[in-house]
Scaffold this active site. Structure first.
Site, PDB file in Angstrom:
ATOM      1  CG  ASP A  26      -1.896   1.122   1.252  1.00  0.00           C
ATOM      2  OD1 ASP A  26      -2.517   1.388   0.216  1.00  0.00           O
ATOM      3  OD2 ASP A  26      -2.016   1.767   2.314  1.00  0.00           O
ATOM      4  CG  ASP A  28      -1.991   7.709   0.614  1.00  0.00           C
ATOM      5  OD1 ASP A  28      -1.134   8.600   0.558  1.00  0.00           O
ATOM      6  OD2 ASP A  28      -2.898   7.587  -0.234  1.00  0.00           O
TER       7      ASP A  28
END
Length: 342
Positions: A26, A28
Site C-alpha cells: 500500500d 498512503d
C-alpha cells in the site's frame, strides 16, 4: 495460507524479503504520508529490492495514473516504473470490460486515472448521462470534483445503467488530516438512487486478481497499514500480510481485530521486511514473545516483563485474539498498551 481463524501473529525464521517473492505495498501510510516518504521506507525498500524481492505498489486511490504514481515514488528515491503500480482504477476497468461490449461508452465520475484505465481496456470515457453510456464508474476525483458530477451519475444510474465504483474507502489521508474518500462520494449517489454499485478495490477480490495478473506473484506478501482494506484484502485473497504501524491502525484497533482483520505479521515500519519475525509461543495460561508475557483476565489484558515494545504487542495480540475466538476482543487493554508506549 488459509482463512482459518488466526489466534496469534506468526513468526518467520527468514527475512520476509526472502520468504516471499513479491511485496504488494500500500502507499498512503506505508511508503509515504502527505506526499513525503515515511521514515526508513526508502532504504528498506532498496535493500529488499536488491535482495531479489519484487516491489509492487497497490493503491485504492483511482485519481492518479500509474505513470504519475511511479514518477512520485522515483522522486522520493524509490525507482519505480508504471508497470509496478496497480490501482483500483485498473481493477474496475477490467471488471467493466468483462460486462459491456468492446468500445462501449462509460460515464466517468472521477479523475484521469479512471480515464486512462478505461482506454487501456478499449472503453470510451464520456462525461454525460445523455451520452448513452453502457456503464457508470465512480472513483476518487480529488477535492475539486464538482458536485454536479454526482448528479450526472445519479441520472444515469436511475435509468438503470450499471454502476461501478473503484473503491468505497470512506476516508483518505491528506497532509492536513483525514478527508472524505471515494466511499463518501459513493454514498451520495446511493442515497439519491437507492442503487448498489459493483466495487473493485481492496479488500474485494477484483483488486487482488488485478494485482496477481499484473505482477505474476507466486508468493506474495501484502504490506499495509489498514485492517479493513489491506489486511482484509489479504485475507480474502488467502495470502499472508504484514501490518506496519506507520499509518491509521493503532495498538488498540489491532487487539480488537476480528479474524478477517488479523495480519500474519506485525512490525513498526518497512524495516520489518528485512528481518525475521519472532515466534509467539504459549506460556502457561498466556503467551510469550521476547521478554513479555501476556494473559487475558476476566475483563482486561495483563502484561508482564520487559523488552521490545513490539514483542509485547505481539504477545498481547495472541492473548486478545485467543480470548476473542471468532469475534472481536472487548477486553480493556489500556494499561498494557500504555506500558508499551503504544
Amino acid at each position: 495460507m488459509s482463512q482459518s481463524v488466526r489466534t496469534r501473529p506468526e513468526g518467520s525464521g527468514q527475512a520476509l524479503s526472502e520468504a516471499y517473492d513479491t511485496a504488494l505495498l500500500d502507499l498512503d501510510g506505508v511508503v509515504y504520508a502527505g506526499g513525503n516518504a515515511i521514515a526508513h521506507a526508502v532504504d528498506s525498500l532498496a535493500v529488499a529490492r536488491a535482495g531479489g524481492m519484487r516491489l509492487a505498489y497497490v493503491t485504492n486511490n483511482a485519481l492518479r495514473t500509474p505513470d504519475t504514481v511511479a514518477t512520485h515514488l522515483t522522486e522520493l528515491g524509490i525507482p519505480t516504473g508504471a508497470d509496478d503500480v496497480i490501482t483500483s482504477a485498473q481493477a474496475v476497468a477490467r471488471l467493466i470490460s468483462e460486462q459491456v461490449p468492446a468500445g462501449a461508452r462509460v460515464l466517468v465520475i472521477g479523475g484521469e486515472g479512471l480515464r486512462v484505465a478505461l482506454r487501456e481496456r478499449g472503453l470510451e470515457p464520456v462525461e454525460s448521462a445523455d451520452d448513452d453510456p453502457a456503464a457508470v464508474v465512480q472513483g476518487f476525483g480529488g477535492p475539486e470534483l464538482p458536485w454536479g458530477r454526482f448528479a450526472e451519475a445519479s441520472y444515469a444510474v436511475a435509468r438503470g445503467v450499471p454502476w461501478f465504483a473503484s473503491n468505497t474507502d470512506l476516508t483518505i489521508p491528506s497532509g492536513r488530516g483525514i478527508a472524505p474518500g471515494n466511499g463518501a462520494a459513493v454514498e451520495v449517489v446511493r442515497i439519491a438512487t437507492g442503487a448498489e454499485p459493483q466495487v473493485a478495490g481492496k479488500p474485494l477480490p477484483p483488486m487482488h486478481r488485478e494485482t496477481i495478473l499484473r505482477t505474476g506473484a507466486e508468493r506474495p506478501l501484502v504490506v499495509g497499514d489498514r485492517l479493513d482494506t489491506d489486511i482484509e484484502g489479504a485475507f480474502n485473497g488467502e495470502v499472508d500480510s504484514l501490518l506496519v504501524l506507520t499509518g491509521v491502525t493503532d495498538g488498540a484497533q489491532l487487539l480488537a481485530a476480528p479474524p478477517q482483520h488479523r495480519p500474519t505479521y506485525v512490525d513498526a515500519d518497512l524495516r520489518g521486511l528485512l528481518t525475521g519475525q519472532p515466534d509467539v509461543v504459549a506460556a502457561g495460561e498466556g503467551f510469550r514473545c521476547g521478554g513479555w508475557t501476556a494473559t487475558a483476565g476476566a475483563e482486561r489484558l495483563e502484561l508482564d516483563g520487559d523488552g521490545e515494545a513490539l514483542d509485547g504487542l505481539r504477545a498481547l495480540c495472541a492473548a486478545a485474539w485467543t480470548a476473542a475466538g471468532d469475534g472481536s476482543c472487548a477486553l480493556d487493554a489500556g494499561k498494557a498498551l500504555a506500558r508499551l508506549g503504544l
